[in-house]
Write an enzyme that holds these catalytic residues in place. Structure first.
Site, PDB file in Angstrom:
ATOM      1  N   ASP A  90       0.870  -1.184   0.000  1.00  0.00           N
ATOM      2  CA  ASP A  90       0.000   0.000   0.000  1.00  0.00           C
ATOM      3  C   ASP A  90       0.905   1.232   0.000  1.00  0.00           C
ATOM      4  OD1 ASP A  90      -2.248   1.571   0.012  1.00  0.00           O
ATOM      5  OD2 ASP A  90      -3.056   0.833   1.901  1.00  0.00           O
ATOM      6  N   CYS A 277     -13.549 -23.620  18.573  1.00  0.00           N
ATOM      7  CA  CYS A 277     -12.681 -23.750  17.406  1.00  0.00           C
ATOM      8  C   CYS A 277     -11.701 -24.882  17.683  1.00  0.00           C
ATOM      9  CB  CYS A 277     -11.918 -22.429  17.208  1.00  0.00           C
ATOM     10  SG  CYS A 277     -10.582 -22.505  16.003  1.00  0.00           S
ATOM     11  N   CYS A 279      -8.612 -25.153  15.917  1.00  0.00           N
ATOM     12  CA  CYS A 279      -7.327 -24.859  15.290  1.00  0.00           C
ATOM     13  C   CYS A 279      -6.215 -25.296  16.249  1.00  0.00           C
ATOM     14  CB  CYS A 279      -7.227 -23.364  14.946  1.00  0.00           C
ATOM     15  SG  CYS A 279      -6.798 -22.302  16.328  1.00  0.00           S
TER      16      CYS A 279
HETATM   17  N1  GUN Z   1      -6.516   0.851   3.158  1.00  0.00           N
HETATM   18  C1  GUN Z   1      -7.821   0.828   3.537  1.00  0.00           C
HETATM   19  N2  GUN Z   1      -8.563   1.631   2.729  1.00  0.00           N
HETATM   20  C2  GUN Z   1      -7.717   2.151   1.807  1.00  0.00           C
HETATM   21  C3  GUN Z   1      -7.890   3.051   0.704  1.00  0.00           C
HETATM   22  O1  GUN Z   1      -8.991   3.524   0.419  1.00  0.00           O
HETATM   23  N3  GUN Z   1      -6.768   3.347  -0.033  1.00  0.00           N
HETATM   24  C4  GUN Z   1      -5.535   2.829   0.291  1.00  0.00           C
HETATM   25  N4  GUN Z   1      -4.495   3.154  -0.487  1.00  0.00           N
HETATM   26  N5  GUN Z   1      -5.349   2.007   1.329  1.00  0.00           N
HETATM   27  C5  GUN Z   1      -6.427   1.669   2.082  1.00  0.00           C
HETATM   28 ZN    ZN Z   2      -8.835 -21.460  17.094  1.00  0.00          ZN
END
Ligand code: GUN
Ligand code: ZN
Length: 489
Positions: A90, A277, A279
């Site tokens: 991101d 759960c 796991c």
């Molecule tokens: N992470 C959560 N929402 C968004 C978004 O709208 N844009 C970006 N770049 N990262 C995010």
């Molecule tokens: Zn678990």
């Protein structure tokens, strides 16, 4: 260039696909665990053991910290994290939306993502708040799209896949317009952005509108990521609406707050006497044991990640089996606002219907919401093609002795209403439905009966119904029919 996304199975508007990245192919839908490069609650190198095939991290966090930045440039982001599969990064937009300002611009962060060898990069979009009015959302969208187009130009010949976040706030027209504009520009992946605040405040009906409107604008063949969707309770619904990728920081964030996830909601670990759960964590610990462990956060994060992948596998199996919508309806019972989400989703049944395979596994009627499923709608419009002449018998359940005397025999089954008996073994009319219909399904079935009678004014109808059915439309239909009578079940 060959398509980087190939769809192999479909159900509702959902699909199983194969996404090709520089570090390999991933099957979708899938979840990308979020790795914080500063503190790895669960080390990235262990992520494959949970079922993760692709990770997501934040290039801005790496960029901002000199020692991380240098290592990432020298060794690449895969070595930095210790993961040899695909990595999405991101851009810092999230920090931008939280802190209002960041120390990097769009071209710089795209260049940095190239430099560290990211598989899928993200430009510096503006995550528009749900509180933004149409004017502000449109202004921010224009800036976002300008940056995305700039990034597309900068990304030419780089080999990195480029994501184009679809923004537009809660305004469906803007989301659809953004989808259309970006979809025709040729990005590789389309995240639907700025939905975290909607999910955090349980605004699932608006979330549904946002997803559907963005999807309506985008080509149906492109991979779509629901940005920030990490709670397993939303996977079925989002996948059924055509989201292919999800990312979860939630597994770690919830763990920090002592929260234990399940696909059917979240518990505080201190309120659990039992662990629902099996796991590896839950099989080898008690709730009290986790609560008092010095590794509490890590243990919870591990459990949370197991249930996250477990739900995704269930969603994928449901797509293959053709019963994803049944899972959506079950999950909608988790919270009343999820039920609002389901009710909003069925208002888009005509759009979903467009993608839904016409033949799949048996339709299970799971409650009043099933009345509004795309398949039921589809039958309603197919009635228009049913031309009837002569005598027509419409009857529920069992055969009548003198049926052969009628020119047409139609079976009556809520929620569909009347259909030719010859079709009773075909999908969706072979549906499993309750013996006692609820009001919603009876209403739809009777409305379809009325419609069929109105469409065939020359035909002579005989209408048979169950004595126990109590519905105002029955009188009306009896008056329209030439003959009508009731039977005991
Ligand atoms: N992470 C959560 N929402 C968004 C978004 O709208 N844009 C970006 N770049 N990262 C995010
Ligand atoms: Zn678990």
């Amino acid at each position: 260039m060959p398509d980087i996304f190939e769809i192999t199975h479909r159900d509702s508007a959902g699909r199983i696909g194969r996404l090709t990245t520089p570090h390999g192919v991933v099957e979708t839908p899938t979840i990308m665990p979020v790795i914080n490069p500063n503190i790895q609650t669960i080390p990235a190198k262990e992520m494959k053991d949970f079922g993760a095939r692709i990770l997501i991290t934040n290039s801005y966090i790496i960029y901002r910290k000199p020692e991380l930045k240098q290592r990432a440039i020298e060794e690449g982001v895969h070595a930095l994290l210790g993961f040899d599969g695909p990595v999405m990064t991101d851009s810092g937009s999230f920090q931008l939306s939280v802190y209002g300002e960041i120390e990097v611009d769009n071209a710089e962060i795209i260049g940095f993502q190239h430099a560290i060898g990211t598989d899928i990069g993200v430009p510096l979009d503006i995550p528009t708040s749900p509180a933004a009015d149409h004017t502000l959302a449109a202004q921010e969208l224009a800036v976002t799209n300008e940056r995305l187009m700039e990034a597309l130009e900068l990304n030419k010949d780089s080999g990195m896949l480029l994501a184009a976040p679809v923004q537009g706030g809660i305004h469906p027209d803007l989301r659809e317009q953004a989808g259309r504009e970006l979809g025709s520009a040729g990005f590789d992946l389309y995240p639907i952005g700025a939905v975290v605040p909607l999910m955090e405040s349980y605004r699932y009906a608006e979330l549904v509108d946002v997803i559907v409107s963005a999807k309506k604008g985008l080509p149906s063949s492109v991979p779509v990521h629901l940005f920030g969707a990490g709670h397993p309770m939303v996977f079925a619904m989002a996948a059924a609406l055509g989201c292919d990728l999800f990312d979860s920081a939630a597994y770690a964030l919830y763990a920090k707050d002592d929260r234990y996830m399940t696909a059917e909601g979240t518990y505080h670990i201190q309120n659990l006497k039992y662990l629902p759960c099996s796991c590896p964590i839950c099989s080898s610990h008690t709730a009290a044991g986790i609560m008092t462990s010095p590794d509490k956060t890590e243990l919870l994060a591990r459990h949370n990640l197991y249930v996250t992948f477990s739900e995704m596998k269930l969603v994928k199996q449901a797509i293959r089996d053709g019963n994803l919508w049944e899972l959506v309806e079950r999950r909608a019972r988790i919270h009343p606002r999820m039920l609002d989400g389901l009710k909003r989703a069925v208002t888009h049944a005509d759009w979903i219907e467009h993608f839904d395979p016409t033949s799949k596994s048996t339709f299970f009627y799971c409650g009043p919401e099933s009345t509004h499923r795309p398949e039921v709608m589809r039958w309603g419009s197919r009635l228009e093609r049913l031309e009837l002449t002569g005598t027509v018998l419409i009857r529920p359940g069992r055969r009548l002795k003198n049926e052969s005397e009628y020119d047409n025999v139609l079976h009556f089954k809520p929620p569909f209403g009347p259909y030719p008996v010859e079709l009773q073994e075909t999908y969706p009319l072979n549906a499993e439905v309750p013996i006692v219909p609820d009001h919603e399904s009876l209403t739809n079935a009777l409305l379809n009966t009325k419609k069929l009678m109105q469409l065939n004014p020359e035909a002579e109808f005989s209408f048979v119904y169950h004595k126990s059915w109590d519905h105002p439309l029955i009188d009306e239909i009896c008056q329209m029919a030439s003959h009508s009578w009731s039977v005991q079940r």
